[in-house]
Scaffold this motif. Structure first.
Motif, mmCIF file in Angstrom:
data_model
loop_
_atom_site.group_PDB
_atom_site.id
_atom_site.type_symbol
_atom_site.label_atom_id
_atom_site.label_comp_id
_atom_site.label_asym_id
_atom_site.label_seq_id
_atom_site.Cartn_x
_atom_site.Cartn_y
_atom_site.Cartn_z
ATOM 1 N N PHE A 56 -8.601 -14.544 -6.613
ATOM 2 C CA PHE A 56 -7.400 -15.345 -6.423
ATOM 3 C C PHE A 56 -7.537 -16.269 -5.215
ATOM 4 N N SER A 57 -6.728 -17.320 -5.231
ATOM 5 C CA SER A 57 -6.698 -18.276 -4.137
ATOM 6 C C SER A 57 -5.383 -18.124 -3.379
ATOM 7 N N LEU A 58 -5.459 -18.084 -2.079
ATOM 8 C CA LEU A 58 -4.236 -18.040 -1.274
ATOM 9 C C LEU A 58 -3.614 -19.432 -1.288
ATOM 10 N N ASN A 59 -2.384 -19.507 -1.737
ATOM 11 C CA ASN A 59 -1.727 -20.808 -1.862
ATOM 12 C C ASN A 59 -1.503 -21.467 -0.501
ATOM 13 N N PRO A 60 -1.459 -22.799 -0.456
ATOM 14 C CA PRO A 60 -1.208 -23.517 0.801
ATOM 15 C C PRO A 60 0.125 -23.080 1.423
ATOM 16 N N GLY A 61 0.163 -23.012 2.741
ATOM 17 C CA GLY A 61 1.398 -22.655 3.437
ATOM 18 C C GLY A 61 1.751 -21.186 3.335
ATOM 19 N N HIS A 62 0.810 -20.322 2.949
ATOM 20 C CA HIS A 62 1.032 -18.892 2.831
ATOM 21 C C HIS A 62 0.077 -18.125 3.730
ATOM 22 N N PHE A 63 0.417 -16.880 4.023
ATOM 23 C CA PHE A 63 -0.518 -15.999 4.714
ATOM 24 C C PHE A 63 -0.561 -14.664 3.993
ATOM 25 N N ILE A 64 -1.670 -13.974 4.161
ATOM 26 C CA ILE A 64 -1.884 -12.690 3.502
ATOM 27 C C ILE A 64 -1.933 -11.603 4.574
ATOM 28 N N GLU A 65 -1.250 -10.504 4.313
ATOM 29 C CA GLU A 65 -1.185 -9.405 5.283
ATOM 30 C C GLU A 65 -1.670 -8.118 4.613
ATOM 31 N N LEU A 66 -2.602 -7.471 5.257
ATOM 32 C CA LEU A 66 -3.167 -6.228 4.747
ATOM 33 C C LEU A 66 -2.524 -5.043 5.452
ATOM 34 N N ASN A 67 -1.998 -4.118 4.648
ATOM 35 C CA ASN A 67 -1.358 -2.921 5.208
ATOM 36 C C ASN A 67 -1.853 -1.717 4.405
ATOM 37 N N GLY A 68 -2.903 -1.068 4.915
ATOM 38 C CA GLY A 68 -3.505 0.025 4.178
ATOM 39 C C GLY A 68 -4.150 -0.503 2.904
ATOM 40 N N PRO A 69 -3.873 0.125 1.764
ATOM 41 C CA PRO A 69 -4.472 -0.334 0.508
ATOM 42 C C PRO A 69 -3.693 -1.466 -0.165
ATOM 43 N N LYS A 70 -2.618 -1.917 0.465
ATOM 44 C CA LYS A 70 -1.774 -2.937 -0.151
ATOM 45 C C LYS A 70 -1.823 -4.248 0.627
#
Length: 498
Positions: A56-70
């Motif tokens: 998958f591609s992270l959409n513009p203007g978004h951020f991804i946060e990792l919390n354990g397995p999710k």
């Protein structure tokens, strides 16, 4: 760009898809839904899906946060509200000039891509002004790079020369040919991690190649203006249909006359009128007509679907229709359509090519018109400030008029990165026949025997754009996948396991 693969307790991410494919846990296959979208409409980079299954591609203007397995994905940037504001040319000029000056900061040589259109010409003009006022460059030393052709329908040499003379810059022009195209296309698609939409991206590739050969490490480019300020021919119909919706009939008649009285694509009387009327038809009517096969093909204008094999045809037709309706829904006003093109469809794909083609030659491409201050200023403006007297991008033209010659400022014939794609198609007939054979990857989805018979006809009913999409999809599949001998399915190429 940021791509990611998530599986149980494993998150893999990178700025290129091929780096993810190198990980043994990534067992990727072609994303057939995304492939169908690309073949039917040319769409790519329009959402988080990629052409690779489970990547998958992270959409513009978004951020991804990792919390354990999710993971959670959140939006941090919101585009400004539409304020229906009035254009302020002086404010735009100040913001634009500052945006260009900021992007001239570099420890290495900076140049520019110059097409001869308003956008790239304005950047070169602003650079010339900035360098003259700061006395940091010798007269005529700033380098620009252009792709030109002998065919008058494609050539922009006249405008490139006018800008070069007006700005006292040094231009390097190059004429890409069919032979070079076929030598480069596999490498171009490899660097893009996916198929390209048309040979125009190859033209862009050669411009960056020329820049590298002349020692330039940073380039300025005019991406974004067409999406921001109604620079595409289809935007005229959107504007006119908006005027009718707002019951501005007098304004509609006036603008319609002004648009058709100028030359350029999208201005032909009957075509413009029919497209304007079509945008006023409710979507439920289109959905109803799409229940009938004849109208379904007519609505999309997609002849390629005749050759798609049965397991995929129905689904791909539905995807194509849904995408068409999304674009039509976004065309209820010019501002909404421009936001759709800017944030969701057109610009993300163009920036993908900009990034991959430039970095393939170790060049950093910078885009002054995408300075967030300019973007927010333009997106707040009324549609009647954007298309004025039959001219699109009127707000941009007003702000940059001192930077470019008048003959460029008043241009109405948009070319972009033109290419002799029709003649290249004819001259490459045997090569394309071989590429799209019954043993090809694409034959899994398309009846290549039936397609070959159609391509051999002098009056073929497949537009060149659709043929090229098949060619580029085949090259992409061949570069990134191979057939599993046991299952017959496509699996990632063994090169990613070495």
């Amino acid at each position: 760009p940021l791509y990611y693969f998530l599986q149980q307790d494993c998150l893999i991410f990178g700025s290129e898809i091929k780096s993810l494919l190198a990980h043994p846990k990534v067992k990727s296959h072609p994303n057939e839904e995304a492939l169908g979208n690309f073949l039917s409409s040319g769409l790519i980079n329009h959402d988080s899906e990629t052409l690779f299954q489970d990547i998958f591609s992270l959409n513009p203007g978004h951020f991804i946060e990792l919390n354990g397995p999710k993971i959670s994905i959140n939006k941090w940037y919101e585009s400004p509200p539409f304020l229906n504001s009035i254009n302020d040319p002086e404010k735009f000029k100040t913001l634009f000039f500052d945006a260009v000056k900021i992007r001239l900061r570099s420890d290495v040589e900076v140049g520019a891509c110059l097409s001869g259109g308003t956008d790239s010409s304005a950047i070169v003009g602003a650079v010339s002004n900035a360098l003259t006022s700061s006395h940091i460059s010798e007269k005529g030393s700033f380098k620009t790079f252009s792709a030109v052709f002998s065919d008058p329908a494609l050539s922009e040499t006249e405008y490139v020369n006018a800008v070069t003379k007006y700005t006292n810059t040094k231009n390097y022009s190059f004429s890409p040919n069919n032979e070079l195209f076929w030598k480069s296309i596999n490498n171009l698609i490899w660097h893009n991690d996916g198929p390209i939409q048309s040979p125009s991206q190859f033209i862009q590739w050669t411009v960056f190649e020329q820049a590298k050969e002349h020692g330039v490490k940073v380039t300025l480019d005019g991406q974004g203006v067409d999406e921001l300020a109604a620079g595409y021919p289809g935007h005229f119909a959107v504007f006119l249909s908006e005027l009718i919706r707002r019951r501005k009939i007098t304004s509609f008649i006036k603008n319609f006359k002004e648009i058709i009285n100028k030359s350029g694509e999208g201005r032909e009387y009957l075509d413009l009128l029919s497209r304007t009327i079509y945008l006023l038809i409710p979507n439920w009517t289109i959905k109803f007509l799409a229940l009938f096969p004849f109208f379904r093909f007519f609505i999309k204008g997609n002849s390629l679907m005749r050759f798609v094999k049965k397991p995929y045809k129905s689904e791909w037709l539905n995807l194509s229709l849904q995408q068409h309706l999304r674009q039509k829904s976004a065309s209820v006003s010019l501002n909404k359509r421009m936001r759709y093109d800017f944030f969701e469809v057109s610009l993300p794909a163009l920036l993908r090519y900009e990034d991959r083609c430039s970095m393939a030659f170790s060049i950093e491409a910078r885009t002054p018109f995408l300075d967030y201050r300019l973007v927010e200023e333009i997106l707040s403006q009324a549609s009647t400030e954007i298309i004025v007297n039959g001219l699109s991008k009127a707000n941009i033209r007003d702000g940059v008029k001192n930077f470019i010659p008048k003959k460029v400022l008043r241009r109405t014939d948009k070319k972009g990165f033109p290419s002799p794609s029709e003649s290249w198609l004819k001259n490459s007939s045997s090569k394309i026949q071989s590429l799209l054979s019954k043993d090809s990857f694409i034959s899994h989805y398309v009846d290549c025997e039936l397609l070959r018979m159609e391509l051999l006809r002098d009056d073929r009913n497949i537009p060149k754009e659709e043929v090229w999409r098949l060619v580029f999809a085949e090259i992409w599949l061949n570069e990134f996948f191979e057939k599993d001998m046991n299952s017959g399915k496509f699996i990632k190429h063994s090169r990613f396991s070495s």
